[in-house]
Design a protein around this motif. Structure first.
Motif, short mmCIF file in Angstrom:
data_model
loop_
_atom_site.label_atom_id
_atom_site.label_comp_id
_atom_site.label_asym_id
_atom_site.label_seq_id
_atom_site.Cartn_x
_atom_site.Cartn_y
_atom_site.Cartn_z
N UNK A 272 0.81 -1.23 0.00
CA UNK A 272 0.00 0.00 0.00
C UNK A 272 0.84 1.28 0.00
N UNK A 273 1.89 1.40 0.84
CA UNK A 273 2.59 2.69 0.96
C UNK A 273 3.25 3.19 -0.32
N UNK A 274 3.43 2.33 -1.32
CA UNK A 274 3.99 2.77 -2.60
C UNK A 274 2.96 3.49 -3.47
N UNK A 275 1.69 3.32 -3.12
CA UNK A 275 0.60 3.71 -4.01
C UNK A 275 -0.35 4.67 -3.33
N UNK A 276 -1.12 5.39 -4.12
CA UNK A 276 -2.14 6.27 -3.55
C UNK A 276 -3.28 5.41 -2.99
N UNK A 277 -3.98 5.88 -1.95
CA UNK A 277 -3.84 7.19 -1.29
C UNK A 277 -2.79 7.24 -0.19
N UNK A 278 -2.15 6.12 0.12
CA UNK A 278 -1.19 6.08 1.21
C UNK A 278 0.11 6.81 0.86
N UNK A 279 0.46 6.82 -0.42
CA UNK A 279 1.74 7.37 -0.85
C UNK A 279 1.93 8.82 -0.43
N UNK A 280 0.90 9.63 -0.53
CA UNK A 280 1.06 11.07 -0.33
C UNK A 280 1.54 11.40 1.09
N UNK A 281 0.86 10.88 2.10
CA UNK A 281 1.31 11.13 3.48
C UNK A 281 2.67 10.50 3.73
N UNK A 282 2.90 9.35 3.14
CA UNK A 282 4.15 8.63 3.31
C UNK A 282 5.33 9.46 2.79
N UNK A 283 5.24 9.93 1.56
CA UNK A 283 6.36 10.67 0.97
C UNK A 283 6.51 12.05 1.62
N UNK A 284 5.41 12.66 2.05
CA UNK A 284 5.49 13.96 2.73
C UNK A 284 6.28 13.83 4.02
N UNK A 285 6.05 12.75 4.75
CA UNK A 285 6.78 12.49 5.99
C UNK A 285 8.27 12.27 5.71
N UNK A 286 8.57 11.55 4.64
CA UNK A 286 9.97 11.31 4.29
C UNK A 286 10.66 12.59 3.84
N UNK A 287 9.95 13.44 3.12
CA UNK A 287 10.54 14.71 2.69
C UNK A 287 10.85 15.61 3.87
N UNK A 288 10.01 15.56 4.90
CA UNK A 288 10.28 16.34 6.11
C UNK A 288 11.55 15.85 6.78
N UNK A 289 11.73 14.53 6.83
CA UNK A 289 12.95 13.98 7.41
C UNK A 289 14.17 14.37 6.58
N UNK A 290 14.06 14.28 5.26
CA UNK A 290 15.18 14.64 4.39
C UNK A 290 15.57 16.11 4.54
N UNK A 291 14.58 16.96 4.65
CA UNK A 291 14.87 18.40 4.84
C UNK A 291 15.64 18.63 6.12
N UNK A 292 15.29 17.86 7.13
CA UNK A 292 15.94 18.00 8.44
C UNK A 292 17.41 17.57 8.39
N UNK A 293 17.70 16.47 7.66
CA UNK A 293 19.05 15.93 7.73
C UNK A 293 19.97 16.38 6.59
N UNK A 294 19.42 16.74 5.41
CA UNK A 294 20.31 17.20 4.33
C UNK A 294 19.87 18.52 3.70
N UNK A 295 18.87 19.16 4.31
CA UNK A 295 18.53 20.50 3.85
C UNK A 295 17.58 20.54 2.68
#
Length: 295
Positions: A272-295
């Motif tokens: 499920x997490x690779x696909x919508x509708x789960x993907x959107x919240x999943x990738x948004x959370x990962x992008x927040x982590x990436x912003x924190x650790x590599x800007x």
């Protein structure tokens, strides 16, 4: 939306020429932060990765994918064989290859692994305290638990194919990687059949859907979760609470990680997490982590 072409290259590992592709963002910097994406059980470079690559590129990150020896566009025989410890070494070589690129900021690299490759990402992060962070996406952390989740009758059929594969290594015995529920494959649960639709739509059906039967013998002894306590870098583990392919024991994982590791759970199964509708919240959370650790 069309998918942009990446820059293709190769690196040498385990006696094979491994195919790699780097996708750069349109607004890349002189030294671009990057993500090394490590595939799972039967994955090749773009299978289930396209949407993640798009979103990571849009956020300003370069992304590198690669094929394991004997898979996809990489050389190596036998074809479609899996050895997790070999794959960790290949992933290590892929990290070295990514670091060597002039356009990449080697001090801002995050290792990202999914499913079986999520375990490889954990192993890699434990050995590389210099990386900026690690994301383990629906990771397979306990091979014994994954094997225990296989129905008994399916396990009996696996045993027959494994035996036939071992008896005659010159004529390999193959099992489909994925199939619709109820059909014979290594993964027919958790909506695995959706992967076939995705391959047909996104990759024009270009996927060799098979794995050597003896590869299944490597699953139970592979225990990357044992390395969780060794990780010194910031990490994000994304677990699916209804996962029966790579069962996620949240309490067990939390007991093994330090304060540098965040755990995010999704009320979903393995695919499920690779696909919508789960993907959107999943990738948004990962992008927040990436912003924190590599800007």
């Amino acid at each position: 939306m069309s998918f942009k072409q990446g820059m293709k290259s190769t690196f040498r590992s385990e006696g094979a020429d491994c195919a790699a592709t780097i996708y750069y963002p349109d607004n890349k910097a002189e030294r671009t932060p990057a993500i090394l994406m490590i595939h799972g059980w039967g994955g090749i470079q773009l299978v289930l990765f396209k949407d993640f690559i798009r979103r990571f590129n849009e956020a300003g990150y370069a992304v590198m994918t690669f094929d394991y020896p004997g898979w996809g566009a990489s050389s190596g025989l036998p074809r479609n064989r899996i050895n997790p410890w070999e794959r960790v070494r290949v992933s290590d070589s892929a990290l070295t290859h990514l670091k060597s690129q002039n356009e990449i900021d080697e001090n801002r690299i995050v290792v990202w692994g999914t499913s079986f490759g999520g375990g490889h990402a954990i192993d890699l992060a434990a050995e590389h305290p210099e990386i900026a962070g690690v994301i383990a996406h629906v990771p397979m952390l306990n091979g014994m638990a994954a094997v225990a989740a296989v129905p008994f009758l399916r396990m009996l059929r696996f045993s027959l194919d494994i035996t036939l594969d071992l008896i005659n290594p010159f004529k390999r015995r193959y099992i489909p990687v994925v199939s619709p529920e109820g059909e014979y494959s290594t993964m027919d649960r958790d909506g695995a059949g959706r992967l076939e639709d995705w391959v047909n739509e996104e990759l024009e059906g270009k996927y060799d859907n098979r794995v050597t039967a003896a590869s299944l013998l490597t699953m139970a002894p592979y225990q990357p979760g044992r390395n969780l306590h060794r990780i010194q870098v910031p990490g994000l583990i994304v677990g699916a609470l209804r996962d029966t392919v790579a069962p996620f024991n949240e309490a067990s994982v939390r007991s093994k990680v330090g304060s540098n590791i965040s755990i995010s759970t999704i009320d979903a199964n393995h695919f499920d997490p690779y696909l919508q509708p789960w993907f959107e919240d999943n990738v948004t959370n990962q992008l927040a982590f990436l912003k924190q650790v590599i800007g």
